[in-house]
Write a protein that holds these residues in place. Structure first.
Motif, PDB file in Angstrom:
ATOM      1  N   GLN A  69     -21.841  12.900  12.541  1.00 35.84           N
ATOM      2  CA  GLN A  69     -22.299  14.039  12.003  1.00 35.84           C
ATOM      3  C   GLN A  69     -21.165  14.784  11.383  1.00 35.84           C
ATOM      4  N   LEU A  71     -18.819  16.613  13.092  1.00 36.65           N
ATOM      5  CA  LEU A  71     -18.885  17.880  13.688  1.00 36.65           C
ATOM      6  C   LEU A  71     -17.535  17.952  14.696  1.00 36.65           C
ATOM      7  N   GLU A  72     -16.805  18.729  14.940  1.00 38.01           N
ATOM      8  CA  GLU A  72     -15.706  18.886  15.857  1.00 38.01           C
ATOM      9  C   GLU A  72     -15.571  20.236  16.296  1.00 38.01           C
ATOM     10  N   LEU A  91     -18.654  25.289  18.280  1.00 38.98           N
ATOM     11  CA  LEU A  91     -18.804  24.350  17.015  1.00 38.98           C
ATOM     12  C   LEU A  91     -18.936  25.262  15.800  1.00 38.98           C
ATOM     13  N   VAL A  94     -21.887  26.077  13.669  1.00 37.34           N
ATOM     14  CA  VAL A  94     -23.151  25.822  14.347  1.00 37.34           C
ATOM     15  C   VAL A  94     -23.342  27.038  15.508  1.00 37.34           C
TER      16      VAL A  94
END
Length: 256
Positions: A69, A71-72, A91, A94
Motif C-alpha cells: 500500500q 505506507l511507511e 504513519l 494516516v
C-alpha cells in the motif's frame, strides 16, 4: 522478551533416563526430550538465559512498512519485565496506532476505531504477548507441546512445534531453524475487533545487541496484506514506569 522453564540440562536429563531405565526409552520420553532440546537450543542461540535475564526492559525503534500500500512510518516498541508492553506506530497521512498493556490494563487506539479498552479473549492474548521473558520458552507456561518433526518453512529446514499455552488454551505453531536453532516464524490465530484472524509471522535478519540476538525483520501476514517491522536500534534497561503510563483518553474510558 530466554530458560527459567528449561530447568533440567539435556545432559542430566539423558543421564537420569539411562539410570532409571537402562535399556529402554519410552515413546513418550523421547519426544519430550527432543522438544526440550529444541527450545533450549533456541534460548542459547539467542544469547542464553543469563544474557536475557540481565535485560529487564527493551526499547526498540525502526520502521513500519506496508509495501503493498506504499505506507511507511516510524515504529517504537517498549517492553519491560514482568509484563508491560507498548507499541507505537506513526504513519504520515494516516495517524498514530497505539497498543499497550501496563500489567493490568490493555488498550488500543488508531485513526479508524479511536481509543478503546481491550477486554475478553483479546486481553488474555495481550497479557501473554506482554510476558517479557516469553522467549525463554518456559515449559511450565505450556499445557502441551507437540513435536511435528522437520519441515520446510520459508525455504528453510525447521523444527515444527505446536505449543498450547496454559492461560489461554491457544495453540501456536512455531518454527525453529535446524541450522541456527533460532525462531524463524509463528502461525497462529489472533482475536481482533474484526473477529479471529489467521496470522503468519516470519522473523529473520538476527543481529546482536549487548550479547542478545534479536530479529530485526518481522513480517506479519494477514490475508493478502504483509506488515513489516524493521528494527534499527535496540536499547536495554533505559525505560521508566512512566513510559508505560495509560493515556488520558484511555483513563477517561475507565472512569466512564
Amino acid at each position: 522478551m530466554f530458560m527459567t522453564g528449561l530447568r533440567i540440562p539435556m545432559a542430566l536429563l539423558m543421564v537420569a533416563a539411562l539410570v532409571a531405565v537402562p535399556r529402554f526409552v519410552s515413546a513418550q520420553e523421547k519426544p519430550q526430550a527432543e522438544v526440550e532440546a529444541i527450545l533450549k537450543r533456541a534460548v542459547e542461540a539467542a544469547g542464553g538465559e543469563e544474557v536475557v535475564k540481565k535485560h529487564r526492559s527493551t526499547l526498540s525503534k525502526g520502521k513500519f512498512v506496508i509495501a503493498g500500500q506504499g505506507l511507511e512510518g516510524s515504529l517504537e516498541i517498549r517492553a519491560a519485565a514482568p509484563n508491560r508492553f507498548l507499541l507505537l506506530i506513526d504513519l504520515p497521512g494516516v495517524g498514530r496506532v497505539e497498543n499497550g498493556f501496563d500489567g493490568k490494563i490493555g488498550w488500543a487506539s488508531d485513526p479508524i476505531n479511536g481509543p478503546r479498552l481491550i477486554q475478553g479473549k483479546e486481553l488474555e492474548e495481550l497479557k501473554v504477548q506482554a510476558d517479557y521473558d516469553s522467549d525463554l520458552f518456559k515449559l511450565d507456561d505450556y499445557k502441551e507441546i507437540k513435536n511435528q518433526g522437520v519441515v520446510d518453512f520459508e525455504g528453510e529446514k525447521c523444527h515444527k512445534l505446536e505449543m498450547t499455552r496454559k492461560e489461554t488454551g491457544k495453540t501456536e505453531t512455531r518454527f525453529f531453524s535446524v541450522a541456527s536453532g533460532l525462531l524463524t516464524g509463528v502461525i497462529t490465530k489472533s482475536e481482533t475487533p474484526m473477529g479471529e484472524l489467521d496470522i503468519t509471522v516470519v522473523v529473520g535478519n538476527y543481529k546482536e545487541f549487548d550479547g542478545q540476538k534479536i530479529a530485526t525483520n518481522v513480517d506479519t501476514r494477514i490475508g493478502p496484506i504483509t506488515q513489516t517491522f524493521i528494527i534499527e536500534t535496540v536499547e536495554f534497561n533505559v525505560l521508566k514506569d512512566s513510559d508505560f503510563e495509560v493515556p488520558s483518553q484511555i483513563k477517561a474510558l475507565i472512569r466512564d
